[in-house]
Design a protein around this motif. Structure first.
Motif, PDB file in Angstrom:
ATOM      1  N   ASN A  17       0.808  -1.216   0.000  1.00  0.00           N
ATOM      2  CA  ASN A  17       0.000   0.000   0.000  1.00  0.00           C
ATOM      3  C   ASN A  17       0.838   1.262   0.000  1.00  0.00           C
ATOM      4  N   SER A  18       2.142   1.156  -0.255  1.00  0.00           N
ATOM      5  CA  SER A  18       2.969   2.356  -0.260  1.00  0.00           C
ATOM      6  C   SER A  18       2.703   3.205  -1.497  1.00  0.00           C
ATOM      7  N   CYS A  19       2.176   2.625  -2.566  1.00  0.00           N
ATOM      8  CA  CYS A  19       1.814   3.337  -3.798  1.00  0.00           C
ATOM      9  C   CYS A  19       0.389   2.955  -4.179  1.00  0.00           C
ATOM     10  N   PRO A  20      -0.597   3.443  -3.448  1.00  0.00           N
ATOM     11  CA  PRO A  20      -1.969   2.961  -3.668  1.00  0.00           C
ATOM     12  C   PRO A  20      -2.639   3.500  -4.932  1.00  0.00           C
ATOM     13  N   CYS A  21      -2.173   4.607  -5.458  1.00  0.00           N
ATOM     14  CA  CYS A  21      -2.867   5.216  -6.604  1.00  0.00           C
ATOM     15  C   CYS A  21      -2.500   4.522  -7.902  1.00  0.00           C
ATOM     16  N   PRO A  22      -3.466   4.378  -8.810  1.00  0.00           N
ATOM     17  CA  PRO A  22      -3.185   3.738 -10.098  1.00  0.00           C
ATOM     18  C   PRO A  22      -2.350   4.661 -10.988  1.00  0.00           C
ATOM     19  N   GLU A  23      -2.009   4.164 -12.176  1.00  0.00           N
ATOM     20  CA  GLU A  23      -1.278   4.988 -13.140  1.00  0.00           C
ATOM     21  C   GLU A  23      -2.121   6.208 -13.495  1.00  0.00           C
TER      22      GLU A  23
ATOM     23  N   GLY B   2      -3.945  11.843  -2.079  1.00  0.00           N
ATOM     24  CA  GLY B   2      -3.752  13.274  -1.893  1.00  0.00           C
ATOM     25  C   GLY B   2      -2.724  13.879  -2.826  1.00  0.00           C
ATOM     26  N   ASP B   3      -1.931  13.035  -3.526  1.00  0.00           N
ATOM     27  CA  ASP B   3      -0.947  13.567  -4.474  1.00  0.00           C
ATOM     28  C   ASP B   3      -1.665  14.245  -5.634  1.00  0.00           C
TER      29      ASP B   3
END
Length: 128
Positions: A25-31, A49-50
């Protein structure tokens, strides 16, 4: 001592097991979604939030009233990027037609050719 060791092992498994079994879950956002007339988005690790800022391709500008920003939001079970609301339009400062080539202005003088005219003079004199 064995009882303490066994209890510690069970405790560690209960606390750590969900983290070991779940996906990273350290990079939860998709491409980042691709958008028409924009440069390809950077790929990488994005968190909830990014913000990402689209950039229109060369020769195009962001249409006034549209936004080039999207945000990764936690919408329920699966994080996703907000809906892009960007329209890229052709840069009006760039013309596609060639400007007229500079031409040298020429002036022509109007001259009358008098070589075929004859001039005769006659004098009237009276002799008294």
């Amino acid at each position: 001592m064995a009882l303490v060791s066994l209890a510690f092992s069970v405790c560690v498994m209960i606390v750590c097991w969900p983290q070991l079994s779940s996906s990273d879950n350290s990079c939860p956002c998709p491409e980042i979604p691709k958008l028409n007339l924009t440069n390809l988005p950077q790929q990488g690790c994005f968190k909830i939030g990014d913000i990402f800022r689209y950039k229109c391709k060369d020769g195009y500008l962001r249409q006034v009233g549209t936004s080039n920003l999207i945000r990764c939001n936690d919408r329920g079970a699966v994080p996703q990027w907000s809906e892009p609301w960007l329209v890229c339009i052709r840069d009006p400062r760039i013309t596609t037609t060639q400007p007229p080539k500079a031409t040298r202005a020429t002036t022509t003088e109007s001259r009358t050719d008098i070589s075929h005219y004859s001039i005769s003079t006659s004098a009237i004199t009276s002799w008294k």
